[in-house]
Enzyme design. Structure first.
Site, short mmCIF file in Angstrom:
data_model
loop_
_atom_site.label_atom_id
_atom_site.label_comp_id
_atom_site.label_asym_id
_atom_site.label_seq_id
_atom_site.Cartn_x
_atom_site.Cartn_y
_atom_site.Cartn_z
N ASN A 12 34.11 44.32 28.92
CA ASN A 12 32.85 43.58 29.10
C ASN A 12 32.07 43.98 30.36
OD1 ASN A 12 33.09 41.95 26.71
ND2 ASN A 12 34.75 40.89 27.75
N ALA A 77 39.27 40.95 32.12
CA ALA A 77 40.18 39.90 31.66
C ALA A 77 41.61 40.40 31.47
CB ALA A 77 39.65 39.29 30.37
O1 CA2 Z 1 35.19 39.01 38.69
C1 CA2 Z 1 35.54 40.00 38.06
O2 CA2 Z 1 35.20 41.15 38.35
C2 CA2 Z 1 36.38 39.83 36.78
O3 CA2 Z 1 37.34 40.87 36.76
C3 CA2 Z 1 35.42 39.96 35.62
C4 CA2 Z 1 36.06 39.69 34.27
C5 CA2 Z 1 36.84 38.38 34.29
O4 CA2 Z 1 37.51 38.20 33.06
C6 CA2 Z 1 37.83 38.32 35.43
O5 CA2 Z 1 38.47 37.07 35.41
C7 CA2 Z 1 37.12 38.51 36.75
C8 CA2 Z 1 35.01 39.60 33.18
C9 CA2 Z 1 34.07 40.74 33.13
C10 CA2 Z 1 32.91 40.37 32.26
O6 CA2 Z 1 31.80 41.06 32.76
C11 CA2 Z 1 30.58 40.65 32.34
C12 CA2 Z 1 29.52 41.12 33.07
C13 CA2 Z 1 28.26 40.72 32.72
C14 CA2 Z 1 28.06 39.88 31.65
C15 CA2 Z 1 29.14 39.40 30.93
C16 CA2 Z 1 30.41 39.81 31.27
#
Ligand code: CA2
Length: 145
Positions: A12, A77
């Site tokens: 993502n 994730a």
């Molecule tokens: O804070 C972070 O970088 C995470 O690794 C991001 C993950 C999340 O599951 C972790 O708990 C923390 C999620 C990435 C999703 O990235 C997106 C970016 C923009 C819009 C939607 C999702």
């Protein structure tokens, strides 16, 4: 000889800058690669990859055993679920830095545990995309020490 740092982003994170800017900011994955690139010490180069697939991330970690001196990884994730990524990182001999754009400890409790942290030399969370620069600088320091 130039040494390569592998920058891996998990599921993502290709959506960075397009959704949920209140959590992840407005910078894109291209901005992340530029920020990480600019943080490198002389004599290093960067390979930046993103995948939504666990197996692909694992394959890149395996390749890094022969081609990279260190890994900066935001496993997305998979951080909270993937023993397979931990196992792959354990087979890599160089330093690993774990990066999270958001402060995972301020969020849901399922984000508080990380398998990757069992392997990482350092963990950066909540610095936004600047966390990638700090992680790259730390890899360069460790490798040249
Ligand atoms: O804070 C972070 O970088 C995470 O690794 C991001 C993950 C999340 O599951 C972790 O708990 C923390 C999620 C990435 C999703 O990235 C997106 C970016 C923009 C819009 C939607 C999702």
């Amino acid at each position: 000889m130039t040494q390569t740092i592998l920058l891996l982003n998990g599921p993502n994170l290709n959506l960075l800058g397009q959704r949920q800017p209140e959590i992840y900011g407005y910078e894109t994955l291209e901005d992340v690669a530029r920020i990480a690139h600019d943080a490198m010490a002389p004599g290093f180069d960067l390979r930046a990859e993103q995948s939504n697939h666990e197996g692909q991330l694992i394959d890149w970690i395996h390749e890094a055993r022969h081609s990279a001196c260190g890994i900066v990884m935001n496993p997305g994730a998979f951080t909270h679920t993937s023993v397979a990524i931990l196992d792959a990182l354990n087979a890599f001999e160089g330093p690993v830095m774990e990066v999270h754009i958001s402060n995972v400890h301020k969020r849901e409790s399922f984000r508080h545990h990380s398998y990757v942290s069992l392997r990482a030399e350092g963990v950066i969370a909540g610095l936004g995309v600047e966390g990638y620069a700090a992680a790259v600088r730390r890899i360069c320091q460790i490798v040249t020490a």
